[in-house]
Design a protein around this motif. Structure first.
Motif, PDB file in Angstrom:
ATOM      1  N   HIS A 167       0.835  -1.193   0.000  1.00 18.11           N
ATOM      2  CA  HIS A 167       0.000   0.000   0.000  1.00 18.11           C
ATOM      3  C   HIS A 167       0.872   1.247   0.000  1.00 18.11           C
ATOM      4  N   ARG A 168       1.900   1.280   0.830  1.00 18.22           N
ATOM      5  CA  ARG A 168       2.778   2.451   0.879  1.00 18.22           C
ATOM      6  C   ARG A 168       3.480   2.654  -0.454  1.00 18.22           C
ATOM      7  N   PHE A 169       3.979   1.578  -1.046  1.00 22.39           N
ATOM      8  CA  PHE A 169       4.682   1.684  -2.322  1.00 22.39           C
ATOM      9  C   PHE A 169       3.774   2.265  -3.402  1.00 22.39           C
ATOM     10  N   HIS A 170       2.554   1.750  -3.495  1.00 21.87           N
ATOM     11  CA  HIS A 170       1.645   2.240  -4.532  1.00 21.87           C
ATOM     12  C   HIS A 170       1.211   3.676  -4.262  1.00 21.87           C
ATOM     13  N   GLU A 171       1.075   4.055  -2.992  1.00 22.52           N
ATOM     14  CA  GLU A 171       0.754   5.439  -2.660  1.00 22.52           C
ATOM     15  C   GLU A 171       1.888   6.367  -3.092  1.00 22.52           C
ATOM     16  N   GLU A 172       3.131   5.970  -2.843  1.00 21.96           N
ATOM     17  CA  GLU A 172       4.258   6.797  -3.249  1.00 21.96           C
ATOM     18  C   GLU A 172       4.356   6.886  -4.775  1.00 21.96           C
TER      19      GLU A 172
END
Length: 274
Positions: free
Chosen positions: A213-218
Protein backbone atom coordinates in the motif's frame (compact mmCIF):
# COMPACT_ATOMS: atom_id res chain seq x y z
CA UNK A 1 19.60 14.52 -13.87
CA UNK A 2 20.12 12.55 -10.65
CA UNK A 3 19.87 8.76 -10.87
CA UNK A 4 19.02 6.77 -7.75
CA UNK A 5 19.07 3.05 -7.05
CA UNK A 6 16.41 2.06 -4.51
CA UNK A 7 16.99 -1.39 -3.02
CA UNK A 8 14.06 -2.88 -1.14
CA UNK A 9 13.79 -5.50 1.58
CA UNK A 10 12.95 -9.18 1.28
CA UNK A 11 15.18 -11.65 3.11
CA UNK A 12 16.66 -14.40 0.93
CA UNK A 13 15.03 -12.88 -2.14
CA UNK A 14 17.48 -9.99 -1.84
CA UNK A 15 19.68 -12.14 -4.08
CA UNK A 16 17.51 -10.95 -6.98
CA UNK A 17 18.96 -7.48 -6.50
CA UNK A 18 22.42 -8.83 -7.32
CA UNK A 19 21.23 -9.95 -10.75
CA UNK A 20 19.61 -6.56 -11.29
CA UNK A 21 22.86 -4.81 -10.37
CA UNK A 22 24.74 -6.92 -12.90
CA UNK A 23 22.22 -5.97 -15.59
CA UNK A 24 22.45 -2.27 -14.72
CA UNK A 25 26.25 -2.40 -14.81
CA UNK A 26 26.21 -4.11 -18.21
CA UNK A 27 23.82 -1.44 -19.49
CA UNK A 28 26.15 1.31 -18.28
CA UNK A 29 23.70 2.67 -15.70
CA UNK A 30 25.48 4.15 -12.68
CA UNK A 31 23.73 5.73 -9.70
CA UNK A 32 24.42 9.12 -8.20
CA UNK A 33 22.60 8.12 -5.01
CA UNK A 34 21.77 4.81 -3.28
CA UNK A 35 18.83 4.24 -0.94
CA UNK A 36 18.28 0.90 0.83
CA UNK A 37 16.21 -0.81 3.44
CA UNK A 38 16.58 -4.16 5.22
CA UNK A 39 18.52 -6.61 3.01
CA UNK A 40 18.53 -3.83 0.42
CA UNK A 41 20.57 -1.74 2.85
CA UNK A 42 23.20 -4.48 2.99
CA UNK A 43 23.29 -4.76 -0.81
CA UNK A 44 23.05 -1.00 -1.23
CA UNK A 45 25.93 -0.06 1.03
CA UNK A 46 28.22 -2.25 -1.10
CA UNK A 47 27.01 -0.39 -4.19
CA UNK A 48 27.73 2.95 -2.53
CA UNK A 49 31.16 1.70 -1.43
CA UNK A 50 32.23 0.46 -4.87
CA UNK A 51 29.72 1.14 -7.68
CA UNK A 52 31.85 -0.52 -10.35
CA UNK A 53 32.66 -3.68 -8.42
CA UNK A 54 29.54 -4.15 -6.29
CA UNK A 55 27.75 -6.68 -8.49
CA UNK A 56 30.72 -9.05 -8.53
CA UNK A 57 31.42 -8.55 -4.83
CA UNK A 58 27.81 -9.20 -3.87
CA UNK A 59 27.58 -12.24 -6.14
CA UNK A 60 30.51 -13.82 -4.30
CA UNK A 61 29.07 -12.82 -0.94
CA UNK A 62 25.61 -14.25 -1.63
CA UNK A 63 26.88 -17.50 -3.14
CA UNK A 64 29.72 -17.98 -0.68
CA UNK A 65 29.77 -18.40 3.07
CA UNK A 66 29.60 -14.81 4.33
CA UNK A 67 25.83 -14.37 4.42
CA UNK A 68 25.26 -17.93 5.51
CA UNK A 69 27.56 -17.25 8.45
CA UNK A 70 25.71 -14.03 9.25
CA UNK A 71 22.16 -15.38 9.03
CA UNK A 72 22.41 -19.12 9.59
CA UNK A 73 23.74 -21.45 12.24
CA UNK A 74 22.98 -24.90 13.55
CA UNK A 75 19.56 -25.60 15.01
CA UNK A 76 21.02 -26.19 18.47
CA UNK A 77 22.74 -22.80 18.47
CA UNK A 78 19.55 -21.03 17.39
CA UNK A 79 17.55 -22.85 20.04
CA UNK A 80 19.97 -21.94 22.82
CA UNK A 81 20.01 -18.28 21.77
CA UNK A 82 16.23 -18.10 21.63
CA UNK A 83 15.91 -19.63 25.09
CA UNK A 84 18.51 -17.27 26.55
CA UNK A 85 17.31 -14.10 24.83
CA UNK A 86 13.60 -14.82 24.62
CA UNK A 87 13.43 -12.66 21.48
CA UNK A 88 15.77 -13.73 18.66
CA UNK A 89 17.53 -16.63 16.94
CA UNK A 90 20.78 -15.14 15.63
CA UNK A 91 23.66 -13.05 16.90
CA UNK A 92 24.57 -9.73 15.29
CA UNK A 93 28.30 -10.39 15.47
CA UNK A 94 28.70 -12.37 12.20
CA UNK A 95 26.85 -9.61 10.30
CA UNK A 96 29.01 -6.97 11.98
CA UNK A 97 32.19 -8.81 10.95
CA UNK A 98 30.94 -9.27 7.38
CA UNK A 99 30.13 -5.58 6.94
CA UNK A 100 33.31 -4.37 8.63
CA UNK A 101 35.46 -6.53 6.35
CA UNK A 102 33.54 -5.55 3.19
CA UNK A 103 33.45 -1.77 3.64
CA UNK A 104 36.32 0.69 3.03
CA UNK A 105 35.92 2.52 6.34
CA UNK A 106 33.80 3.09 9.40
CA UNK A 107 31.80 6.10 8.23
CA UNK A 108 29.24 6.99 5.57
CA UNK A 109 31.81 9.54 4.39
CA UNK A 110 34.14 6.69 3.38
CA UNK A 111 31.66 5.52 0.72
CA UNK A 112 32.04 6.62 -2.89
CA UNK A 113 28.36 7.57 -3.28
CA UNK A 114 25.76 9.16 -0.99
CA UNK A 115 23.93 6.36 0.81
CA UNK A 116 20.78 6.47 2.92
CA UNK A 117 19.25 3.57 4.86
CA UNK A 118 16.27 3.40 7.18
CA UNK A 119 15.49 1.59 10.43
CA UNK A 120 12.43 1.45 12.66
CA UNK A 121 12.83 3.13 16.06
CA UNK A 122 11.24 1.07 18.82
CA UNK A 123 11.01 3.84 21.41
CA UNK A 124 9.90 6.45 18.87
CA UNK A 125 7.68 4.11 16.81
CA UNK A 126 8.90 5.90 13.68
CA UNK A 127 11.40 5.75 10.83
CA UNK A 128 14.94 7.02 11.23
CA UNK A 129 17.08 7.63 8.19
CA UNK A 130 20.84 7.27 8.46
CA UNK A 131 23.23 9.04 6.07
CA UNK A 132 26.13 10.15 8.26
CA UNK A 133 28.25 8.79 11.08
CA UNK A 134 29.14 5.12 11.68
CA UNK A 135 27.81 3.08 8.76
CA UNK A 136 27.97 -0.51 10.07
CA UNK A 137 25.55 -0.02 13.01
CA UNK A 138 23.12 1.81 10.70
CA UNK A 139 23.06 -1.04 8.16
CA UNK A 140 22.74 -3.63 10.91
CA UNK A 141 19.77 -1.70 12.34
CA UNK A 142 18.13 -1.64 8.93
CA UNK A 143 18.64 -5.43 8.64
CA UNK A 144 17.49 -6.39 12.16
CA UNK A 145 14.52 -8.60 11.30
CA UNK A 146 12.36 -8.99 14.45
CA UNK A 147 12.61 -12.50 15.83
CA UNK A 148 15.71 -13.36 13.81
CA UNK A 149 18.09 -10.67 15.07
CA UNK A 150 18.10 -8.50 18.20
CA UNK A 151 17.36 -4.78 17.95
CA UNK A 152 20.38 -2.58 17.34
CA UNK A 153 21.11 0.20 19.83
CA UNK A 154 22.38 3.50 18.42
CA UNK A 155 22.76 6.56 20.66
CA UNK A 156 20.48 5.08 23.30
CA UNK A 157 17.64 4.19 20.91
CA UNK A 158 16.83 0.68 19.71
CA UNK A 159 16.02 -0.16 16.10
CA UNK A 160 14.39 -2.96 14.14
CA UNK A 161 14.31 -3.75 10.42
CA UNK A 162 13.72 -0.75 8.15
CA UNK A 163 11.23 -2.73 6.10
CA UNK A 164 8.73 -2.23 8.89
CA UNK A 165 8.50 1.49 8.08
CA UNK A 166 9.59 1.83 4.42
CA UNK A 167 10.20 -1.36 2.49
CA UNK A 168 10.66 0.18 -0.99
CA UNK A 169 11.71 3.78 -0.28
CA UNK A 170 11.06 5.45 -3.63
CA UNK A 171 9.74 8.54 -1.86
CA UNK A 172 13.03 9.04 -0.03
CA UNK A 173 14.99 8.98 -3.29
CA UNK A 174 12.64 11.52 -4.86
CA UNK A 175 12.83 13.76 -1.78
CA UNK A 176 16.64 13.71 -2.14
CA UNK A 177 16.37 15.03 -5.69
CA UNK A 178 16.32 11.89 -7.85
CA UNK A 179 14.72 12.38 -11.25
CA UNK A 180 15.37 8.84 -12.48
CA UNK A 181 14.86 5.95 -10.07
CA UNK A 182 15.67 2.29 -10.63
CA UNK A 183 13.79 0.13 -8.14
CA UNK A 184 15.52 -3.13 -7.25
CA UNK A 185 12.87 -5.16 -5.47
CA UNK A 186 12.43 -8.82 -4.66
CA UNK A 187 9.34 -9.66 -6.70
CA UNK A 188 6.64 -9.94 -4.09
CA UNK A 189 4.81 -6.83 -5.34
CA UNK A 190 4.30 -8.64 -8.65
CA UNK A 191 2.28 -11.57 -7.30
CA UNK A 192 -1.18 -11.68 -5.69
CA UNK A 193 -1.45 -12.42 -2.00
CA UNK A 194 -3.18 -15.51 -0.68
CA UNK A 195 -5.30 -15.81 2.44
CA UNK A 196 -2.99 -16.98 5.28
CA UNK A 197 -3.49 -20.56 6.44
CA UNK A 198 -0.80 -20.89 9.12
CA UNK A 199 -0.18 -18.80 12.24
CA UNK A 200 3.14 -17.35 11.07
CA UNK A 201 1.63 -16.35 7.70
CA UNK A 202 -0.87 -13.96 9.31
CA UNK A 203 1.67 -11.34 10.35
CA UNK A 204 3.64 -11.69 7.11
CA UNK A 205 0.56 -11.17 4.96
CA UNK A 206 -0.49 -8.17 7.06
CA UNK A 207 2.99 -6.68 6.65
CA UNK A 208 2.89 -7.34 2.93
CA UNK A 209 -0.42 -5.49 2.57
CA UNK A 210 0.98 -2.48 4.44
CA UNK A 211 4.22 -2.30 2.46
CA UNK A 212 2.52 -2.67 -0.91
CA UNK A 213 0.00 0.00 0.00
CA UNK A 214 2.78 2.45 0.88
CA UNK A 215 4.68 1.68 -2.32
CA UNK A 216 1.65 2.24 -4.53
CA UNK A 217 0.75 5.44 -2.66
CA UNK A 218 4.26 6.80 -3.25
CA UNK A 219 4.17 5.80 -6.91
CA UNK A 220 0.84 7.55 -7.45
CA UNK A 221 2.18 10.77 -5.91
CA UNK A 222 5.34 11.09 -8.02
CA UNK A 223 6.10 14.46 -9.62
CA UNK A 224 5.67 14.48 -13.39
CA UNK A 225 9.39 14.89 -14.09
CA UNK A 226 10.38 11.75 -12.15
CA UNK A 227 10.78 8.47 -14.02
CA UNK A 228 10.70 5.23 -12.02
CA UNK A 229 11.78 1.90 -13.50
CA UNK A 230 10.82 -1.19 -11.47
CA UNK A 231 13.19 -3.94 -12.53
CA UNK A 232 11.71 -7.44 -12.97
CA UNK A 233 12.92 -10.45 -11.01
CA UNK A 234 12.23 -13.11 -13.59
CA UNK A 235 10.15 -15.21 -11.21
CA UNK A 236 11.12 -17.33 -8.19
CA UNK A 237 8.42 -15.78 -6.02
CA UNK A 238 8.15 -17.35 -2.61
CA UNK A 239 4.79 -17.56 -0.93
CA UNK A 240 4.55 -15.68 2.38
CA UNK A 241 6.32 -17.79 4.98
CA UNK A 242 9.63 -18.49 6.62
CA UNK A 243 11.34 -19.73 3.43
CA UNK A 244 12.32 -16.18 2.48
CA UNK A 245 14.71 -16.06 5.47
CA UNK A 246 16.61 -19.29 4.68
CA UNK A 247 20.11 -18.52 3.46
CA UNK A 248 21.52 -22.03 3.10
CA UNK A 249 20.06 -22.95 -0.32
CA UNK A 250 23.00 -22.03 -2.56
CA UNK A 251 21.32 -23.37 -5.71
CA UNK A 252 18.20 -21.26 -5.19
CA UNK A 253 20.30 -18.15 -4.53
CA UNK A 254 22.34 -18.63 -7.71
CA UNK A 255 19.25 -19.32 -9.81
CA UNK A 256 17.52 -16.24 -8.41
CA UNK A 257 20.49 -14.03 -9.30
CA UNK A 258 20.59 -15.38 -12.85
CA UNK A 259 16.85 -15.08 -13.48
CA UNK A 260 16.80 -11.51 -12.24
CA UNK A 261 19.81 -10.70 -14.42
CA UNK A 262 18.21 -12.08 -17.59
CA UNK A 263 14.84 -10.43 -16.94
CA UNK A 264 16.37 -7.06 -16.01
CA UNK A 265 18.83 -7.08 -18.92
CA UNK A 266 15.92 -7.66 -21.30
CA UNK A 267 13.93 -4.86 -19.66
CA UNK A 268 16.84 -2.39 -19.87
CA UNK A 269 17.53 -3.29 -23.49
CA UNK A 270 13.89 -2.58 -24.37
CA UNK A 271 14.08 0.68 -22.42
CA UNK A 272 17.15 1.77 -24.39
CA UNK A 273 15.44 1.00 -27.71
CA UNK A 274 12.47 3.16 -26.79
Amino acid sequence: MTTAFVLGGGGLLGAHEVGMLRALADAGVRPDLVVGTSIGALNGVLVAADPAGAADRLSRMWQGEELRAAFSERLWGRTVRLVRSGTHLHSLEPLRRTLTAALPGRSFSDLQLPFHCVAASIEGATARWFSAGPVVPAVMASCAVPGLLPPVEIDGTHYFDGGLVDSIPVGRAVALGASTVYVLQVGRIESPLAVPRRPWEVGLVAFEIARRHRFHEEMSALPEHVRVHVLPTGGDRLAPGLQQFRYRDRARVGAGIERAYVASASYLAALARN
